[in-house]
Motif scaffolding. Structure first.
Motif, mmCIF file in Angstrom:
data_model
loop_
_atom_site.group_PDB
_atom_site.id
_atom_site.type_symbol
_atom_site.label_atom_id
_atom_site.label_comp_id
_atom_site.label_asym_id
_atom_site.label_seq_id
_atom_site.Cartn_x
_atom_site.Cartn_y
_atom_site.Cartn_z
ATOM 1 N N SER A 54 0.834 -1.209 0.000
ATOM 2 C CA SER A 54 0.000 0.000 0.000
ATOM 3 C C SER A 54 0.869 1.260 0.000
ATOM 4 O O SER A 54 0.563 2.222 -0.714
ATOM 5 N N PHE A 55 1.958 1.247 0.767
ATOM 6 C CA PHE A 55 2.856 2.410 0.785
ATOM 7 C C PHE A 55 3.550 2.583 -0.569
ATOM 8 O O PHE A 55 3.701 3.709 -1.057
ATOM 9 N N ILE A 56 3.959 1.476 -1.171
ATOM 10 C CA ILE A 56 4.597 1.543 -2.492
ATOM 11 C C ILE A 56 3.628 2.118 -3.515
ATOM 12 O O ILE A 56 3.990 2.983 -4.330
ATOM 13 N N SER A 57 2.389 1.646 -3.497
ATOM 14 C CA SER A 57 1.383 2.118 -4.453
ATOM 15 C C SER A 57 1.118 3.608 -4.296
ATOM 16 O O SER A 57 0.993 4.338 -5.285
ATOM 17 N N ILE A 58 1.036 4.069 -3.050
ATOM 18 C CA ILE A 58 0.796 5.496 -2.810
ATOM 19 C C ILE A 58 1.936 6.328 -3.370
ATOM 20 O O ILE A 58 1.718 7.352 -4.036
ATOM 21 N N LEU A 59 3.175 5.898 -3.123
ATOM 22 C CA LEU A 59 4.345 6.636 -3.614
ATOM 23 C C LEU A 59 4.402 6.644 -5.139
ATOM 24 O O LEU A 59 4.783 7.646 -5.759
ATOM 25 N N LEU A 60 4.029 5.527 -5.765
ATOM 26 C CA LEU A 60 4.038 5.442 -7.229
ATOM 27 C C LEU A 60 2.909 6.258 -7.847
ATOM 28 O O LEU A 60 3.029 6.747 -8.980
ATOM 29 N N THR A 61 1.828 6.393 -7.104
ATOM 30 C CA THR A 61 0.640 7.062 -7.633
ATOM 31 C C THR A 61 0.803 8.577 -7.724
ATOM 32 O O THR A 61 0.365 9.197 -8.702
#
Length: 276
Positions: A79-86
């Protein structure tokens, strides 16, 4: 020239083919890298949980429960990775220039890394079907299909609008851990704050924003519908509506649990007052 923020830093790692014929061939290795990363993280989750949760994890819960703890560690990191990529994608000019067929090396990378996670998630949901049930399996399959179809390309500029759903996921996972830890392990104040943030973010990004995003995506698609095969577009919109329905169902369950906890807390307070 591609702005560095929209470039793909992992593209050079592709071993083959030298001249890919489509986006999937061009980025398949990033899907594989993502899948391997999350599986390695899963193996590392056991010592991580043992360090964080101590004897409760190592001695007080069953093997099945430890597996569930490990899986939720992976979901939390994802979830943290997705937020940063988004976040960078929201400023990508292709969202306005070509919201249906547009794509950049970075949006392809985000699609690949996310697809890799949902392959892992689908395998986990199949392997532990009795633990997670049909709802989580459908969610994993639907998300995987949507992100794989992004390589057509189709609706890549809308990826951040849906990945931003992950804003609620850290609170979901923290709440899950709290519910399975001994009483007093986490302060009541922290539990209440996390619960409120969970309810607010889940309702805001997954339901209100989620429904808005589906409608707006369909509005972008409709004028050029004759350029998109029905077998590609209609299942994606149907699956997104299914995911929205699942989110509404899960939010309904959250409200029921919150009401139950509130009544229990109120009852305990009344008993305490009577005892005094």
């Amino acid at each position: 020239m591609i702005h560095p923020i929209y470039d793909d830093p992992l593209l050079w790692l592709r071993p083959f083919p030298a001249e890919p014929r489509n986006l999937l061939e061009k980025h398949w290795h990033e899907i594989a890298i993502s899948l391997i990363f999350y599986q390695v993280l899963y193996y590392l989750s056991a010592p991580i949980c043992a360090y964080i949760f101590g004897s409760h994890y190592t001695h007080e819960i069953s093997k099945k429960q430890r597996v569930n703890f490990d899986i939720h560690i992976v979901a939390l990191v994802q979830s943290f990775i997705s937020i940063l990529l988004t976040l960078p994608l929201f400023k990508d000019p292709i969202w306005k220039e070509d919201p249906i067929f547009g794509h950049t090396p970075f949006s392809n990378l985000v699609s690949a890394l996310t697809a890799g996670y949902f392959i892992w998630d689908s395998i986990v949901c199949i392997r532990h079907f009795k633990m997670f049930g049909l709802g989580f399996l459908l969610h994993a399959f639907a998300a995987l299909y949507v992100f794989m179809m992004a390589f057509k390309p189709f609706c890549q500029p809308w990826i951040p609008a849906y990945l931003i759903f992950e804003l609620s996921t850290p609170f979901v996972n923290i709440n899950w851990f709290i519910a399975r830890l001994p009483d007093g392990y986490v302060s009541t104040k922290f539990t209440v704050i996390n619960g409120l943030l969970l309810m607010v973010t889940f309702f805001s990004v997954r339901i209100v924003w989620g429904l808005y995003a589906v409608v707006q995506t369909f509005a972008d698609y409709w004028p050029i519908r004759d350029q998109v095969p029905g077998w590609l577009a209609l299942p994606i919109f149907a699956l997104n509506l299914l995911l929205d329905a699942l989110n509404m169902y899960w939010f309904y369950k959250m409200v029921l649990i919150a009401k139950k906890k509130f009544k229990k807390s109120k009852s305990n307070d009344e008993k305490l007052k009577k005892s005094e």
